[in-house]
Design an enzyme around this catalytic site. Structure first.
Site, PDB file in Angstrom:
ATOM      1  CD  GLU A 199      13.408  13.085   8.284  1.00 52.78           C
ATOM      2  OE1 GLU A 199      12.462  12.263   8.862  1.00 52.78           O
ATOM      3  OE2 GLU A 199      13.961  12.853   7.447  1.00 52.78           O
ATOM      4  CB  CYS A 248      14.852   8.651   4.350  1.00 48.06           C
ATOM      5  SG  CYS A 248      16.054   7.753   3.164  1.00 48.06           S
ATOM      6  N   GLY A 264       8.918   5.391   6.427  1.00 48.87           N
ATOM      7  CA  GLY A 264       8.309   6.516   6.512  1.00 48.87           C
ATOM      8  C   GLY A 264       8.651   7.360   7.397  1.00 48.87           C
ATOM      9  CB  SER A 265       7.191   9.676   9.549  1.00 44.60           C
ATOM     10  OG  SER A 265       5.787   9.665  10.245  1.00 44.60           O
ATOM     11  CE  LYS A 269      -1.465   2.267   3.505  1.00 48.42           C
ATOM     12  NZ  LYS A 269      -1.027   3.726   2.915  1.00 48.42           N
ATOM     13  CD  GLU A 279      13.266   0.691   4.859  1.00 51.52           C
ATOM     14  OE1 GLU A 279      14.782  -0.531   4.392  1.00 51.52           O
ATOM     15  OE2 GLU A 279      12.837   0.938   3.360  1.00 51.52           O
TER      16      GLU A 279
HETATM   17  P1  NAD Z   1       3.939   8.519   7.293  1.00 45.90           P
HETATM   18  O1  NAD Z   1       4.772   7.871   7.769  1.00 45.90           O
HETATM   19  O2  NAD Z   1       3.730   9.994   6.953  1.00 45.90           O
HETATM   20  O3  NAD Z   1       3.233   7.248   5.526  1.00 45.90           O
HETATM   21  C1  NAD Z   1       4.044   6.098   5.540  1.00 45.90           C
HETATM   22  C2  NAD Z   1       2.848   5.392   5.768  1.00 45.90           C
HETATM   23  O4  NAD Z   1       2.724   4.786   6.564  1.00 45.90           O
HETATM   24  C3  NAD Z   1       2.167   5.723   4.280  1.00 45.90           C
HETATM   25  O5  NAD Z   1       1.669   5.396   3.238  1.00 45.90           O
HETATM   26  C4  NAD Z   1       0.754   6.470   5.185  1.00 45.90           C
HETATM   27  O6  NAD Z   1      -0.516   6.517   4.701  1.00 45.90           O
HETATM   28  C5  NAD Z   1       1.113   4.797   6.316  1.00 45.90           C
HETATM   29  N1  NAD Z   1       0.660   5.207   7.684  1.00 45.90           N
HETATM   30  C6  NAD Z   1      -0.187   6.322   8.104  1.00 45.90           C
HETATM   31  N2  NAD Z   1      -0.119   6.300  10.060  1.00 45.90           N
HETATM   32  C7  NAD Z   1      -0.277   4.714   9.604  1.00 45.90           C
HETATM   33  C8  NAD Z   1      -0.476   3.917  10.759  1.00 45.90           C
HETATM   34  N3  NAD Z   1      -1.397   4.322  11.548  1.00 45.90           N
HETATM   35  N4  NAD Z   1      -0.127   2.466  10.680  1.00 45.90           N
HETATM   36  C9  NAD Z   1       0.139   1.879   9.267  1.00 45.90           C
HETATM   37  N5  NAD Z   1       0.411   3.141   8.436  1.00 45.90           N
HETATM   38  C10 NAD Z   1       0.145   4.090   8.155  1.00 45.90           C
HETATM   39  O7  NAD Z   1       5.798   8.762   6.131  1.00 45.90           O
HETATM   40  P2  NAD Z   1       5.709  10.136   4.968  1.00 45.90           P
HETATM   41  O8  NAD Z   1       5.763  11.521   5.156  1.00 45.90           O
HETATM   42  O9  NAD Z   1       4.902   9.810   3.874  1.00 45.90           O
HETATM   43  O10 NAD Z   1       7.448  10.062   4.445  1.00 45.90           O
HETATM   44  C11 NAD Z   1       8.290  10.490   5.034  1.00 45.90           C
HETATM   45  C12 NAD Z   1       9.093   9.682   6.104  1.00 45.90           C
HETATM   46  O11 NAD Z   1       9.818   8.513   5.443  1.00 45.90           O
HETATM   47  C13 NAD Z   1      10.135  10.770   6.259  1.00 45.90           C
HETATM   48  O12 NAD Z   1      10.798  10.849   7.466  1.00 45.90           O
HETATM   49  C14 NAD Z   1      11.613   9.962   5.371  1.00 45.90           C
HETATM   50  O13 NAD Z   1      12.815  10.478   6.269  1.00 45.90           O
HETATM   51  C15 NAD Z   1      11.411   8.724   5.412  1.00 45.90           C
HETATM   52  N6  NAD Z   1      11.600   7.402   4.696  1.00 45.90           N
HETATM   53  C16 NAD Z   1      12.794   7.391   4.746  1.00 45.90           C
HETATM   54  C17 NAD Z   1      13.704   5.891   4.207  1.00 45.90           C
HETATM   55  C18 NAD Z   1      13.951   5.230   5.144  1.00 45.90           C
HETATM   56  O14 NAD Z   1      14.825   4.221   3.373  1.00 45.90           O
HETATM   57  N7  NAD Z   1      14.746   5.361   6.387  1.00 45.90           N
HETATM   58  C19 NAD Z   1      13.280   5.968   2.668  1.00 45.90           C
HETATM   59  C20 NAD Z   1      12.320   7.632   2.719  1.00 45.90           C
HETATM   60  C21 NAD Z   1      11.257   7.786   3.096  1.00 45.90           C
END
Ligand code: NAD
Length: 468
Positions: A421, A319, A263-264, A212, A285
């Site tokens: 960040e 990231c 993600g975050s 997803k 990650e």
């Molecule tokens: P986010 O955490 O807002 O969302 C990521 C995903 O999680 C989305 O698909 C979202 O719909 C889903 N999500 C949201 N709430 C959820 C829940 N309660 N349970 C399960 N899934 C849920 O992240 P973002 O803002 O899309 O991405 C940016 C972040 O990602 C930054 O912090 C960045 O540094 C990080 N990132 C890390 C890497 C890595 O390899 N470490 C790579 C790319 C991005």
């Protein structure tokens, strides 16, 4: 024995060297609920569930917003719990045979998937730029990476079990087995690359998968659903779209064996907590707050463009982007001037990623734009000197989510732009006097991911470079 292979492939190798993670508390990115409202309509980009291309059982679709204009330009299905149950049941059923399928057959499907993606590379790259904002050339690279990854994964071969030790009575073996149904949840900065990092290693190693994407960038991932349906037996590769709550449902789902999340940190913490209820294996990650240290002997004219490029790539939404720059006091003002010049040069190249000459796109979404603005305002209130930028703007006369390339001087730890960040085109320059002290300060963070030193240290000193 649990599958070490699955753990490895789903855990670390899938994203290269950038997956060591953060575990703090004050540095979360996500600040408010997103504002994507589903509508009753059919999408042109159905989901892949059990080998079929399907709409949402709710009849609803989510708008996809172009961050360069602020306007919706397409729709994807708004996946529901019912849809998820069907996808997971199908994946669990398919796992019984897929996990027993010889590696060569699995690899052939993976290669076919890569070929199908390559055949629609142009439309995928355009969609990726329109939903994410990045320049078209970057999108083309991201799309091309999928086929490359497929071809490389197809070469890894079946991973055989190993005899660890044996004596007269017993043989101790390390056995690698697929784990089951993998749930992949991805962010909005590199949507296709991140989806590929979940999809391809999972199925190559005999797992089945449900992925997803972020609701901010669901389109390009939805557009490879037809490739999944054509390349794999039903249920092996399922691609869904939907809101944050769909991600939550995946983490709760008892039949998903492992969640691979990028993600975050804010969401990562929720996933870890939610996953505990089903003792789920989770791979997180998360974000980074990568320091760069500019040493006293740095040649500023050489270093400045490299540091600026490392911080601003994808408009800072990477990231492992450089997110705080420690500059020796002897070079501080020279570096401030050089960064001001870099920002001035970059400003005219901000624009719609589809336009020729664009090097930097918008911030991906309104929520993130608000967050970046808030961090800069907070820094200003704390006495930061705004050397360049510091405002939203519209390079194309539309209501996109653009923020000027911004350089902030006279900031230090304790100010949010340094401690958190930013994930946007903002560079804080922090003055230091002593290199050892700078190292300590660079390391004083809860974040993981990267770090850099300019000029590169001679070999004996390399061990002192912060390791994250
Ligand atoms: P986010 O955490 O807002 O969302 C990521 C995903 O999680 C989305 O698909 C979202 O719909 C889903 N999500 C949201 N709430 C959820 C829940 N309660 N349970 C399960 N899934 C849920 O992240 P973002 O803002 O899309 O991405 C940016 C972040 O990602 C930054 O912090 C960045 O540094 C990080 N990132 C890390 C890497 C890595 O390899 N470490 C790579 C790319 C991005």
């Amino acid at each position: 024995m649990l599958s070490k292979l699955a753990s490895h492939m789903i855990g670390s190798r899938e994203s290269g060297a950038v997956c060591f993670n953060w575990t703090g508390s004050t540095t979360d990115i996500r600040t408010e609920t997103m504002e994507i409202v589903a509508e009753e309509r059919v999408s042109d980009h159905p989901m892949a569930i059990n080998g079929e291309l399907v709409q949402s059982s709710s009849g609803l679709s989510d708008p996809v917003i172009n961050p360069a204009t602020g306007e919706a330009f397409d729709y994807v299905p708004h996946g529901t719990r019912e849809d998820l149950d069907r996808a997971v049941d199908a994946a669990a059923e398919a796992f019984k045979t897929w996990s027993q399928t010889p590696f060569e057959e699995r690899a052939a499907c993976v290669v076919k998937f890569g070929e199908l993606v390559a055949a629609k590379a142009d439309e995928l790259a355009k969609a990726l730029t329109m939903e994410q904002g990045k320049p078209l050339r970057m999108s083309q690279g991201e799309v091309g990476g999928i086929t490359h990854q497929c071809n490389e994964m197809a070469k890894i071969g079946d991973i055989k079990s190993e005899t660890v030790s044996e004596d007269n009575d017993a043989e101790y073996k390390l056995v690698y087995t697929p784990r089951g149904v993998i749930g992949g949840i991805t962010p909005w900065n590199f949507p296709l690359a991140m989806a590929a990092n979940k999809l391809i290693p999972s199925v190559t190693t005999g797992n089945t998968v449900v992925v997803k994407p972020s609701p901010y960038t669901p389109l390009s991932t939805a557009m490879i659903a037809d490739c999944a349906v054509q390349a794999f037996p039903p249920g092996v590769m399922n691609i869904m779209t939907g809101g944050d709550e769909l991600g939550q449902m995946m983490v709760e789902h008892p039949k998903i064996a492992q969640i691979s999340f990028t993600g975050s940190a804010a969401t990562g913490k929720k996933i870890m907590a939610t996953g505990a209820a089903t003792l789920k294996k989770v791979t997180l990650e998360l974000g980074g707050n990568d320091p760069a240290i500019i040493l006293p002997d740095a040649d500023v004219s050489d270093v400045a463009p490299k540091i600026f490029g490392g911080a601003m790539m994808n408009t800072g939404q990477v990231c492992v982007a450089i997110k705080r720059v420690f500059v020796h006091e002897s070079k501080y003002e020279e570096m401030v001037d050089a960064m001001k010049e870099q920002a001035a040069k970059a400003l005219p190249t901000f624009g719609d990623g589809l336009e020729e000459g664009t090097r930097f796109g918008p911030i991906n979404n309104r929520m993130q734009l608000a967050r970046v603005s808030e961090l800069v305002e907070d820094a200003k209130a704390s006495g930061a000197r705004v050397v360049a930028g510091g405002n939203t703007f519209s390079p194309n006369g539309k209501n996109g989510f653009f923020y000027e390339p911004t350089v902030l001087a006279d900031v230090q730890e304790g100010v949010r732009i340094v401690d958190e960040e930013q994930f946007g085109p903002v560079m804080p320059l922090i003055k230091y006097t002593d290199v050892d002290d700078a190292l300590e300060r660079a390391n004083a963070t809860d974040f993981g991911l990267g770090g850099s030193v300019r000029p590169p240290c001679p070999a004996p000193k390399r061990s002192r470079v912060p390791v994250f």
